[in-house]
Design a protein around this motif. Sequence first.
Motif, PDB file in Angstrom:
ATOM      1  N   THR A  95       0.818  -1.201   0.000  1.00  0.00           N
ATOM      2  CA  THR A  95       0.000   0.000   0.000  1.00  0.00           C
ATOM      3  C   THR A  95       0.857   1.259   0.000  1.00  0.00           C
ATOM      4  N   ASP A  96       1.862   1.306   0.862  1.00  0.00           N
ATOM      5  CA  ASP A  96       2.733   2.481   0.844  1.00  0.00           C
ATOM      6  C   ASP A  96       3.367   2.660  -0.523  1.00  0.00           C
ATOM      7  N   THR A 110       2.341   1.551  -3.364  1.00  0.00           N
ATOM      8  CA  THR A 110       1.328   1.885  -4.379  1.00  0.00           C
ATOM      9  C   THR A 110       0.863   3.329  -4.248  1.00  0.00           C
ATOM     10  N   VAL A 111       0.625   3.738  -3.020  1.00  0.00           N
ATOM     11  CA  VAL A 111       0.175   5.117  -2.821  1.00  0.00           C
ATOM     12  C   VAL A 111       1.244   6.098  -3.301  1.00  0.00           C
ATOM     13  N   ASP A 146       1.288   6.265  -6.952  1.00  0.00           N
ATOM     14  CA  ASP A 146       0.158   7.088  -7.420  1.00  0.00           C
ATOM     15  C   ASP A 146       0.436   8.581  -7.251  1.00  0.00           C
ATOM     16  N   LEU A 195      -6.391  12.224  -4.877  1.00  0.00           N
ATOM     17  CA  LEU A 195      -6.166  10.783  -4.755  1.00  0.00           C
ATOM     18  C   LEU A 195      -7.043  10.155  -3.681  1.00  0.00           C
ATOM     19  N   ILE A 230      -6.879  10.571  -0.516  1.00  0.00           N
ATOM     20  CA  ILE A 230      -6.174  10.273   0.734  1.00  0.00           C
ATOM     21  C   ILE A 230      -6.811  11.122   1.831  1.00  0.00           C
ATOM     22  N   SER A 261       4.569  12.517  -0.521  1.00  0.00           N
ATOM     23  CA  SER A 261       4.817  11.136  -0.080  1.00  0.00           C
ATOM     24  C   SER A 261       5.266  11.101   1.376  1.00  0.00           C
ATOM     25  N   TYR A 311       2.285  11.813   3.562  1.00  0.00           N
ATOM     26  CA  TYR A 311       1.438  10.618   3.614  1.00  0.00           C
ATOM     27  C   TYR A 311       1.966   9.634   4.671  1.00  0.00           C
ATOM     28  N   LYS A 318       0.237   8.539   8.200  1.00  0.00           N
ATOM     29  CA  LYS A 318      -0.156   7.145   8.417  1.00  0.00           C
ATOM     30  C   LYS A 318       0.459   6.561   9.689  1.00  0.00           C
TER      31      LYS A 318
END
Lengths: 460, 460
Positions: free
Chosen positions: B23-24, B26-27, B30, B312, B314, B449, B452, B456
Motif C-alpha cells: 500500500t505504501d 502503491t500510494v 500514485d 487521490l 487520501i 509522499s 502521507y 499514516k
Amino acid sequence: MHIHKLFILIVLLAFSNTVSSQTDETVIKDIYHTSLTNGKSYEWLEYLTKQIGSRLSGSLGAERAVTWTKEELDKLGLDRVWLQPVMVPKWVRGAKEYAYIESAAGKTTSVNICALGGSVPTPALGVKANIVEVHDFEQLAALGTAGIEGKIVFYNRPMQTDLINPFDAYGKAGDQRRQGAFEASKYGAVGVIVRSLNSRLDDLPHTGNMSYRDLPESKRIPAAAISTNDAELLSTMLKLDDNIKFYFKQNCKQFNDVQSYNVIGQITGSQFPDEYMVVGGHLDSWDLGDGAHDDGVGVVQSMDVLRLFKELGIKPKRTIRVVLFMNEENGSRGGTKYAEEAKRNNENHIFALESDSGGFTPRGFSFDCNDAQFGNIAQWEPLFKPYLIHYFEKGESGADVGHLKNGTTVLAGLFPDPQRYFDYHHASNDTFDAIDKRELELGTATMASLLYLVDKYGIK
Amino acid sequence: MHIHKLFILIVLLAFSNTVSSQTDETVIKDIYHTSLTNGKSYEWLEYLTKQIGSRLSGSLGAERAVTWTKEELDKLGLDRVWLQPVMVPKWVRGAKEYAYIESAAGKTTSVNICALGGSVPTPALGVKANIVEVHDFEQLAALGTAGIEGKIVFYNRPMQTDLINPFDAYGKAGDQRRQGAFEASKYGAVGVIVRSLNSRLDDLPHTGNMSYRDLPESKRIPAAAISTNDAELLSTMLKLDDNIKFYFKQNCKQFNDVQSYNVIGQITGSQFPDEYMVVGGHLDSWDLGDGAHDDGVGVVQSMDVLRLFKELGIKPKRTIRVVLFMNEENGSRGGTKYAEEAKRNNENHIFALESDSGGFTPRGFSFDCNDAQFGNIAQWEPLFKPYLIHYFEKGESGADVGHLKNGTTVLAGLFPDPQRYFDYHHASNDTFDAIDKRELELGTATMASLLYLVDKYGIK
C-alpha cells in the motif's frame, strides 16, 4: 615486553589503517577541490562548442575537433597521444527543412521539423499527402496498406512523463524514430513525421539516428522529427479534420564514408602497464546545436581527468587512457574500432568509464559488470557521500565503451541528474549556455575519483 | 481444525502484511504519477510569477498573492481556509540604483549594483568616495578608523566554490551582506558595497536582507550589492590604482509596518484532528525577479500537496495544513506569528515541512529532530529510492517552520539539488523560465509522499 610488542603492533596497525583510509579521503578531497577551483573542463567546453561548434561525423567541425583535442592533449605531458583511424559515414542535412499543415480549404500552418539522421531527402519539390496518426507499430499494422498507402505516417507516442528516469521513457519511445520509416514503408507510406523525443513541450525538433535496415533505395521514404508543440497541434488538427494534408521538404544527402579518428591520450602505468583503464566520451555530435551536453561534456571531463592526475601528481600504477570516440551518434564506428584494436593487440582492459548523459549534477555511476565485481566496487560508495553522490547501481554503461564488453572488463557510465537531458538532446538548444560550470566540474571530479580508486585497488 | 485456523491466521497475517507494505509503495507511486501527469504546481507557479510577479512584504504583489492563493485554496474543497493577520515591514527600492567607478583621471565605468534590503538611501545626489577592499571583519578592524573613515568599504570575499553544497558557502559568506554596514559604520565608513552572494560570475546584483541592529539613524550608511563580474572588475581596478573613487546612488525607503497575512488551508484529521502537520513555503519574495525559485516553488508545491491528497482520495488521520508564510525574506514575521498562534492555541504540531531551497530535482530531506525520531523516519528512506531520492540527513529545516522548534516537533526541509540555487537567488533572473516542470513536480510528489507516511504512522 610481550604485551608491549603487541601494543605497538596494534598501534601501528591502527595507524596504518587510518593513514590508508585517510589517504583516499584526502586524495578525493584534493581532486574535487582542484576540479572546482582550477578545472579546465569548462574552458575547454567553451572552445569546443563556441569556437568549433557542431561535430557531425564527416563534417569540418568533427575534423577540427580531432585536431584541436589532440593539440590540447599534447600539451598535458602525457606519455602518448595519438589518432586511431576509423572510416565514418557522412550524412549532410543541407538547406533547412520546411513543412506545413494544409487544411481542406487550403489554409497552411507552418510547423518546425528537421530531417532524422540518415534519412533520404524528399523529392526536390517536397512531399504532400494525407497524414495518419499512430502511436505504435501495432496500430500501424492494423491500418495496413489500405490505411497507409500514399500517406504520411505521423508517430505521436509521447515520452512517458511518469517514468522517473527520462532515459527509460526515451528507451520506450525510441522505436518510432529509429524504425518508424522502415515499418511504415512496408505499407506504402510516402514519408514519416515523428514526435520529437523531448519530455517537455516546446518548439524545437530533435534529430537522431534512424535506419532503413536492408531496404532497397527505391523503398526508402523520408523521415523527419516534429517539435512536441507542433505534434500536439497536428494531432489536434487531425482530430478536427482527418482529411488535412501535410507537406514537407528536406534536402539531406548521404555521402561515401570518409576518414576520421578516435583521439587517444595515455599515461602509462608504473606497476601494471598492461592493465588498461579507459575514460571517455564521444567527439562527434548532431548538427543542430553545438553538442554541449551531448557529448562535449564527456569529452572535456575525460580530458580533464588525465589533466587532474598530472596536476595533482597522481602517478597511476595502471595505464589510463582518455579516448574521445568518433561517430557515436550515427554508426558507433569509433567505439567498434577501439574495441577491435584492443582485442587485436591483446590489451587487458580492466575498466572503462564513459560520460555521455549530460553535464548535470553527478548523482553516481551505473556499472555493467558481474555481481562480485559490483560488490567490491560498491564498497567505495561511502567515500563519495560527502560529495552528494549516492547512486551506485548495476545498469548500462555507454554506447562507446559498451563495445569492450567481454565478461571481465568492468564498464561504467557516469550518472548525472537525468531530468533535463532530453530538453536539449539532439536539438538546437544543446549549447554552451545550457551548461552549469559547477555541475560540469563536479562530474569531472567524480569520474577522476573513481578512476583513482580503480587504479589504486584494481578490479577484483 | 486448530491447524486450519492457524493456517488461515498465517495467511491473513501474511496478506495484510503484504497489503500494508504494498500500500505504501502503491500510494507513493500514485502520488508521483499524478504529480507528473496531472500536477498543478507548474500552472500555479506560472500565474504566481508571471501574472503577479515579485511579492516583497508590504507590496501590491504580496497583497495580490495573498488574495489569489486564498482563492485557489478555496477551490480545493479543504475543510478550512483562512488568513492569519500579521504586521510586516515595508521597504521599497524606489528608482533603479546607479553606480560607477571613477579613475584618478576622471574616467568612469558603470557597474551593476542594487540596494540591500533594509538599507537607507544615499543622499539625493549619491555618495562618492575612495573605496577600500576587505575580505572580512578582521581586515576591517585592522584598518580601523584611520583606514576607513570617509571611505566606502568593499566587501569582496567570494562564496567558496570548493564547498560541495553552495548553501554552506552562502552561510560562510553571508556576514558581509547582513552585518557589513553595521561593522563598517563603527569606523566611519560612508557606505558599503558587497560582492553578490552568487557562486558564479555574471552581471546580476543579488539583493538580500541586512541589518543595522541598534544603530541610531544618523549612523546608518547605505549598503548595496555589486554583481560578481563587477566585483572582479572593481578589485582589479583597485589593484591598479588604490586611489580610484566609487559613486553610487540609491533611492530606497523604509515605511511603517503594514497589515499582511499568512494564508492557511486545512484538511482536518479523521482520527487525530489535534495532531497537526504543516507543509509550507513563503509567499513573499525579493523585488528584483519574480520569486520563482525563492519561494514561489515552495508555495505551489505545498498547495499541490493538499490538492494531491484530495485528488487521490487520501483522507488524512491527522490534520494537515498548508501554510504560506508572509515575510520570510526581511523579518520572518509570518513564521513567528504562526508559531505564536500555534502555542497560544495549544496546537500539538507533530511535523512541519518547508520547501525553500529551489525547484530543482529533489534529492531528499533534511530533518531537524532528535536521534530517535530520525531513526524512525530514516526507515522510510527505501520507499523513496525508486524516485532517485537518497538524501535523508539531520540538518536544518526552514526559516519559517523553524519557529515551531520546541524539542518535540519534527521539522524538515526539502533538499533539492543545490548546485544552481545561488545562480538565481535574490536576483532579477529568478523567473519562471528558470524552473523545469518535471523537477518541480518531482519535488511536490516527494513532499506529498513524506506527509502521507507521517500521517499514516505518526511521529514516534
